[in-house]
Structures are given as C-alpha cells and as structure tokens.
Design a protein around this motif. Structure first.
Motif, PDB file in Angstrom:
ATOM      1  N   ASP A  32      -8.645 -77.147 -47.385  1.00  0.00           N
ATOM      2  CA  ASP A  32      -8.338 -78.586 -47.304  1.00  0.00           C
ATOM      3  C   ASP A  32      -9.610 -79.392 -47.059  1.00  0.00           C
ATOM      4  OD1 ASP A  32      -5.647 -78.060 -47.686  1.00  0.00           O
ATOM      5  OD2 ASP A  32      -5.127 -78.240 -45.555  1.00  0.00           O
TER       6      ASP A  32
ATOM      7  N   GLU B 167     -11.617 -79.681 -50.313  1.00  0.00           N
ATOM      8  CA  GLU B 167     -11.053 -80.633 -51.266  1.00  0.00           C
ATOM      9  C   GLU B 167     -11.227 -82.075 -50.793  1.00  0.00           C
ATOM     10  OE1 GLU B 167      -7.185 -81.147 -54.169  1.00  0.00           O
ATOM     11  OE2 GLU B 167      -7.305 -79.420 -52.814  1.00  0.00           O
ATOM     12  N   ARG B 168     -11.084 -82.327 -49.480  1.00  0.00           N
ATOM     13  CA  ARG B 168     -11.319 -83.682 -48.963  1.00  0.00           C
ATOM     14  C   ARG B 168     -12.761 -84.111 -49.220  1.00  0.00           C
ATOM     15  NH1 ARG B 168      -8.521 -81.809 -44.635  1.00  0.00           N
ATOM     16  NH2 ARG B 168     -10.416 -81.581 -43.370  1.00  0.00           N
TER      17      ARG B 168
ATOM     18  N   SER C 118     -10.820 -82.765 -56.154  1.00  0.00           N
ATOM     19  CA  SER C 118      -9.865 -81.778 -56.670  1.00  0.00           C
ATOM     20  C   SER C 118     -10.513 -80.646 -57.466  1.00  0.00           C
ATOM     21  CB  SER C 118      -8.804 -82.460 -57.519  1.00  0.00           C
ATOM     22  OG  SER C 118      -9.404 -83.100 -58.636  1.00  0.00           O
TER      23      SER C 118
ATOM     24  N   TRP D 183     -12.694 -78.793 -56.436  1.00  0.00           N
ATOM     25  CA  TRP D 183     -12.874 -77.743 -55.433  1.00  0.00           C
ATOM     26  C   TRP D 183     -11.555 -77.414 -54.734  1.00  0.00           C
ATOM     27  CZ3 TRP D 183     -17.148 -74.890 -55.250  1.00  0.00           C
ATOM     28  CH2 TRP D 183     -18.274 -75.389 -55.925  1.00  0.00           C
ATOM     29  N   HIS D 184     -10.456 -77.441 -55.469  1.00  0.00           N
ATOM     30  CA  HIS D 184      -9.157 -77.038 -54.916  1.00  0.00           C
ATOM     31  C   HIS D 184      -9.077 -75.505 -54.918  1.00  0.00           C
ATOM     32  CE1 HIS D 184      -4.907 -76.990 -53.995  1.00  0.00           C
ATOM     33  NE2 HIS D 184      -4.792 -76.074 -54.941  1.00  0.00           N
TER      34      HIS D 184
ATOM     35  N   GLU E  30      -6.682 -72.103 -53.751  1.00  0.00           N
ATOM     36  CA  GLU E  30      -5.504 -71.438 -53.208  1.00  0.00           C
ATOM     37  C   GLU E  30      -6.021 -70.377 -52.239  1.00  0.00           C
ATOM     38  OE1 GLU E  30      -2.366 -72.317 -53.827  1.00  0.00           O
ATOM     39  OE2 GLU E  30      -3.078 -73.878 -55.198  1.00  0.00           O
TER      40      GLU E  30
ATOM     41  N   HIS F  32      -9.622 -69.602 -57.177  1.00  0.00           N
ATOM     42  CA  HIS F  32      -9.863 -70.777 -58.023  1.00  0.00           C
ATOM     43  C   HIS F  32      -9.877 -70.280 -59.461  1.00  0.00           C
ATOM     44  CE1 HIS F  32     -11.579 -74.758 -58.942  1.00  0.00           C
ATOM     45  NE2 HIS F  32     -12.366 -74.137 -59.796  1.00  0.00           N
TER      46      HIS F  32
END
Length: 167
Positions: free
Chosen positions: A114, A117-118, A122, A124-125, A127, A135
């Motif tokens: 999180d 991504e912040r 996005s 660098w999103h 799972e 990724h």
C-alpha cells in the motif's frame, strides 16, 4: 528516540547546523530514487537505482530473487542506499548504511505494498502472497534496511556533513 546528530566541522561551513532527524526522515520519505550498493561474491561492488519506501523507521526495497542484488544479499547483507541530487551546490544528499533483512510476513507486506502504491502510483501495485510481492508474471523479495549509520551532506552555503548513529 531520535539518533544524535554529529556535525563534522572538517567538512562543514562555519555556521552550518545539523538538520533535525525528523527533517531527514521527511527527505527519506519523499525521495523517489535511491542507489543501492551491494557486494558481489568476488568482493566487487554492485550499484543500481531503485525505488524505496521509508516506513517503520527503515528503508524498504524489492528485487526479483534472481537479480544480482538479491543474490549478493544472500551472501552479504551489508548494504548502502543513497539519495539526493546530482547538483553540486543545491540540495541534500543522504547515505543510509545497514543490513538488509528479508520481510516475508504477508500482513506487513500488504502494508508496504500500500505504501509503494501511495508513493509511486498504480504502476507499482503489488499483490502479496507466499511472503513476496507479485506484479504481473514475476515476484519480488522485499527487504528492510534499518539504519546503522546515516550520513547527510548539505550542498551550497552552508555546506555540511552530518552523521547519525543508531543502536
């Protein structure tokens, strides 16, 4: 407790002052690009740029398990991460020395995903599963570097060199 700052007068202009540690943490939090230095098995250095996240009083980075830096860290966890500008007389450069420790707890990795991504958007999103970031088709190991020593270099008048020691 914040580390004590030691301004080195040999490399600091008269009247220079060491920044407060919270100000240095803000620079680490905001920095987008870091250069990581690791040691190859034969003793030669390896340096490459990467994004990193400052969280829980440590820098965090990720890398594929087969990448050179991950293989280097298997043998030698000592690492240096640097950030700043490449301008001679403006800005502030930071050098963070410590040992890279693998982060594999999925709950902690979710919080770090999180944070990535912040900070970076996005693209660098990640799972999280099985103790790794995922990724696309690849996975990445996540490492934490709690500072052992941080050096700060103020550029432009007044020039300064400060050291913070931890633990």
């Amino acid at each position: 407790m914040d580390p004590q700052a030691e301004l080195d007068p040999r490399y600091s202009s008269e009247g220079a002052a060491a920044p407060a540690w919270p100000d240095v943490q803000a620079l680490l939090l905001e920095a987008e690009l870091f250069w990581i230095s690791t040691v190859r098995p034969d003793g030669r250095p390896h340096v490459t740029p990467l994004p990193a996240v400052w969280a829980d009083d440590a820098l965090h980075f990720c890398t594929g398990p087969e990448e050179r830096k991950a293989r280097n860290l298997e043998r030698n966890p000592n690492v240096v991460l640097t950030t700043g500008t490449n301008i001679w007389d403006k800005g502030y450069d930071l050098v963070v020395e410590g040992e890279a420790a693998r982060v594999s707890d999925d709950d902690r990795l979710r919080a770090l995903a999180d944070a990535w991504e912040r900070k970076y958007g996005s693209f660098w999103h990640f799972e999280v599963r099985d103790g790794c970031f995922h990724h696309g088709a690849g996975n990445a190991l996540v490492f934490e570097v709690a500072p052992r020593t941080v050096f700060g270099f103020g550029k432009g008048e007044p020039f300064s060199q400060t050291r913070w020691r931890f633990g």
